[in-house]
Scaffold this active site. Structure first.
Site: not given
Ligand code: NOJ
Length: 748
Positions: A284
């Site tokens: 993430d």
């Molecule tokens: C953080 C989020 O937790 C995740 O779900 C998302 O896909 C990513 N950022 C990318 O934006």
């Protein structure tokens, strides 16, 4: 002869794939030809080019800012660029100006639609209609790939049993089976036929346990046992892997002290080892770097090493791999073969998506598909199936013929952005049809709009203007709830009542004696118990998206009949959280005991019954999982099983008669629940094992048969092995998780 030859060929193919890769059969559907291309490319790459493929950066600003890094092969993927002209320019530099010409994987959070916004995932789950959800994911893929996005960070498969957690909006709710069915549908919908340029790689996330954040506070630690993980949280991921999901994202949380991005057990042992996943694992956003904040590593070098050890392939925005892997290889702390394995996983996805053949997007053709009429129609149908009727004293459906004058009020009546929900980077609110707009179009001259409250959080002491308008109206439609910003990532809440003076507004309207219908739009199940007496009907829509307005109006006026069901338990008060239908059997189950008000002052400490409940709120929720009314009524009869005793390889055939006992055509979600009475470990009181949407005309009865493979009753018991433990079971068929009379069976 022919069938045998085909069989032999496909066997040879499978064998040769696993021989080439040295792994189990591919989960992403690779072929010897794909592997040959991957190996050929890999053999030509320098260490630095390999590490470049493992680096994902967020685009922003000018393409020129990234041109140099692209030419050097230091970027494998970009996220957040949706201008197709810029996407093409990025690709041109990668393909034409870098040494090996490897195309980029362009990623975006396309969570519930791209331009055409569908209901939030919690609303998608309320449809209990995987085929429709699959169609929605296809629409999202067509629009997003039309602008060059070939990778979405969806579906989110986190089981969420605590509505305080803002990200409950992004998943399918509290149930493993429902989540699993939605997961498979979304993966199929996004990915479609991989060789087609409209196919978009799905990314199943967040692996794993993220939804169990302690206290519902986002990013918080989780403490799930391996058994809970395996029985409740992991099955949707495993099913999505089996459905061919190309990619997976690790989660932010640490579970029992181990952050997911460095979790060898989860990623390397279970995902790669047990499930044989040969797709791409991405972190993430900065979750590699955050392992330093977790105190799980001293610096970026250490957390980069730990991520690779866990077999994480791509680093989203930590720059840990880019900055340190080369040095880690040279010092011997990291094996180049582990880097090769990661790069193979990345290149495999790029080859499978046909990016080498089709790196560019056709800008004009892409424009033409955005907000296509059939996309809007699919979004509207989904919003119609998704809304849940929670109360109706008969006032609904309203009669369009004699609608008279309609007062429209409430902060969500005409809030184009707010009904779209969380994660709508690309949904343009100017395309949103609000309930007000839909009503004005349908009933010209009959609609009065007095918002009453500007936002859900606004406060007022008196509502004289709204009340006066209500007195003049024949019917009052109050659109309440919470705006997009109140749910989603980092938007947890500790109080789940309607915010601001919304409850007071509803009470003031109800006091006029006019028929008041409440429509609540929200990102989570709010605690609306105190509002129910103040309306004659309540329709609940998890943020319904672009076409929410016409969908809700069609439901209110009976063109459509509500069929949505709660994908998550609705609490009476936030203090009950977490409360979910499929909890384990306790030693002292609630049996309807004394609540606080009834306790005599002199009662002794031990005279209260000693079972599992709250003295002030009892043990039950406001609405159970799977609940939702219709404008008609359904009756279940003749529920029977084809056998009393089943073998391990059998399928349980459940037969029943469903009757529409009301006076309108309607759709019921028939649900089958099972309880395993005795296990080597305690088992849930009930678990959903099958469901089916069934439409019946007024007065119609239909004999139905539903099947559950006995193998679906398997779980991880005391010995940690997944199996069906022989013994006695109970089975219910009903329209929600709290109804129905059980039938019994055994498994030998
Ligand atoms: C953080 C989020 O937790 C995740 O779900 C998302 O896909 C990513 N950022 C990318 O934006």
């Amino acid at each position: 002869m022919k069938p045998i030859r085909i069989l032999i060929l496909s066997t040879l193919l499978a064998v040769s794939v696993s021989c080439t890769t040295g792994r189990k059969p591919s989960t992403v559907g690779t072929t010897p030809e794909v592997e040959r291309r991957v190996e050929q490319l890999l053999s030509r790459m320098t260490l630095s080019e390999k590490i470049g493929q493992m680096n994902q950066v967020s685009a922003g600003g000018e393409v020129a800012n990234y041109a140099d890094a692209l030419r050097k092969g230091q970027i494998g993927s970009i996220l957040n660029e949706v201008d197709p002209v810029k996407v093409n320019e990025y690709q041109r530099i990668a393909v034409e100006e870098s040494r090996l010409g490897i195309p980029l994987l362009v990623a975006r959070d396309v969570i519930h639609g791209f331009h055409t916004v569908f209901p939030i995932p919690l609303g998608l789950a309320s449809t209990f209609d995987p085929a429709l959800v699959e169609e929605g994911a296809r629409v999202a893929a067509v629009e997003a790939t039309g602008q060059g996005v070939r990778w979405t960070f969806s579906p989110m498969l986190d089981i969420a049993r605590d509505p305080r957690w803002g990200r409950i909006a992004e998943g399918s709710g509290e149930d493993t089976y429902l989540d699993t069915r939605m997961a498979e549908a979304m993966v199929r919908g996004y990915q479609g036929d991989l060789s087609d340029p409209s196919s978009m790689a799905a990314c199943i996330k967040h692996f794993a346990g993220y939804g169990a954040a302690e206290g519902g506070r986002d990013y918080n630690s989780t403490f799930l046992t391996e058994r809970q993980l395996r029985n409740v949280y992991l099955p949707p991921f495993e099913a999505a892997v089996k459905a061919g999901a190309l990619t997976l994202m690790t989660s932010f949380n640490d579970n029992d002290g181990v952050p997911s991005t460095g979790n060898i057990f989860l990623v390397k042992d279970v995902l790669r080892g047990e499930w044989g996943f040969d797709g791409l694992v991405v972190t993430d956003w900065n979750s590699m770097g955050e392992m330093i904040s977790h105190g799980f590593g001293t610096d970026r070098k250490e957390v980069a090493r730990k991520s690779l050890e866990a077999s994480v392939d791509m680093d989203m925005m930590t720059y840990g791999y880019l900055s340190h892997l080369e040095e880690l290889v040279h010092s011997g702390a990291v094996k180049e073969s582990d880097i090769d394995a990661a790069v193979r996983n990345i290149l495999r996805v790029k080859v499978l998506l046909g990016l080498f053949e089709n790196p560019y997007v056709d800008v004009e053709a892409g424009k033409a598909v955005q907000y296509a009429p059939e996309h809007l129609a699919a979004a509207q149908k989904t919003a119609e199936e998704s809304a849940i009727l929670l109360k109706n004293d008969g006032v609904l459906p309203l009669d369009p013929g004699s609608a008279g004058s309609i007062l429209v009020t409430g902060p969500l009546a005409d809030a184009p952005h707010e009904q779209l929900g969380t994660w709508v980077f690309d949904g343009d609110p100017s395309h949103t049809v609000t309930p007000l707009k839909a009503l004005q179009e349908r009933f010209p001259g009959k609609v009065t709009y007095v918002p009453g409250l500007r936002t859900s959080r606004s406060r007022r002491d008196r509502f004289d203007d709204v009340v006066a308008a209500a007195r003049r109206a024949d019917v009052v439609l109050a659109f309440l709830g919470e705006e997009s910003i109140l749910s989603g990532e980092a938007h947890s809440l500790a109080d789940l009542n309607l915010k601001g003076s919304q409850s007071e507004l509803l009470a003031a309207l109800q006091a006029t004696g006019k028929p008041v219908v409440a429509v609540v739009m929200a990102g989570r199940p709010l605690t609306i118990e105190r509002d129910l007496p103040n309306c004659r009907a309540l329709l609940y829509a998890f943020h319904p998206g672009t076409m929410g307005g016409p969908a809700l109006v069609n439901l209110l006026f009976g063109d459509e009949n509500p069929s949505g069901k709660t994908p998550v338990t609705f609490l009476r008060t936030v203090g009950q959280a977490p409360l979910y239908y499929n909890h384990n059997m306790t030693g002292r189950p609630y049996n309807g005991e004394t609540l606080l008000d009834a306790i005599p002052e002199e009662a002794g400490q031990t005279s209260l019954g000693n079972t599992s409940y709250y003295l002030d709120y009892g043990a039950y929720p406001l609405f159970p999982f799977g609940y939702g009314l219709s404008y008609t009524t359904f009756a279940y009869s003749d529920v029977a099983l084809d056998k009393d005793v089943y073998g391990q390889d059998d399928r349980i055939k459940v037969s029943l008669t469903l009757s529409n006992t009301g006076s309108r055509e309607g759709t019921e979600v028939v649900q089958v629940y099972v309880r395993d009475l005795v296990g080597s470990v305690t088992r849930p009181v009930k678990e959903l094992k099958a469901f089916e949407r069934v439409s019946l005309k007024a007065g119609e009865s239909r004999a139905l048969e539903m099947e559950i493979p006995v193998s679906d009753l398997a779980f991880y018991g005391l010995d940690g092995v997944k199996k069906v433990e022989p013994g006695a079971f109970r089975l219910w068929v009903a329209g929600d998780s709290a109804s129905g009379d059980p039938v019994s069976f055994r498994v030998d």
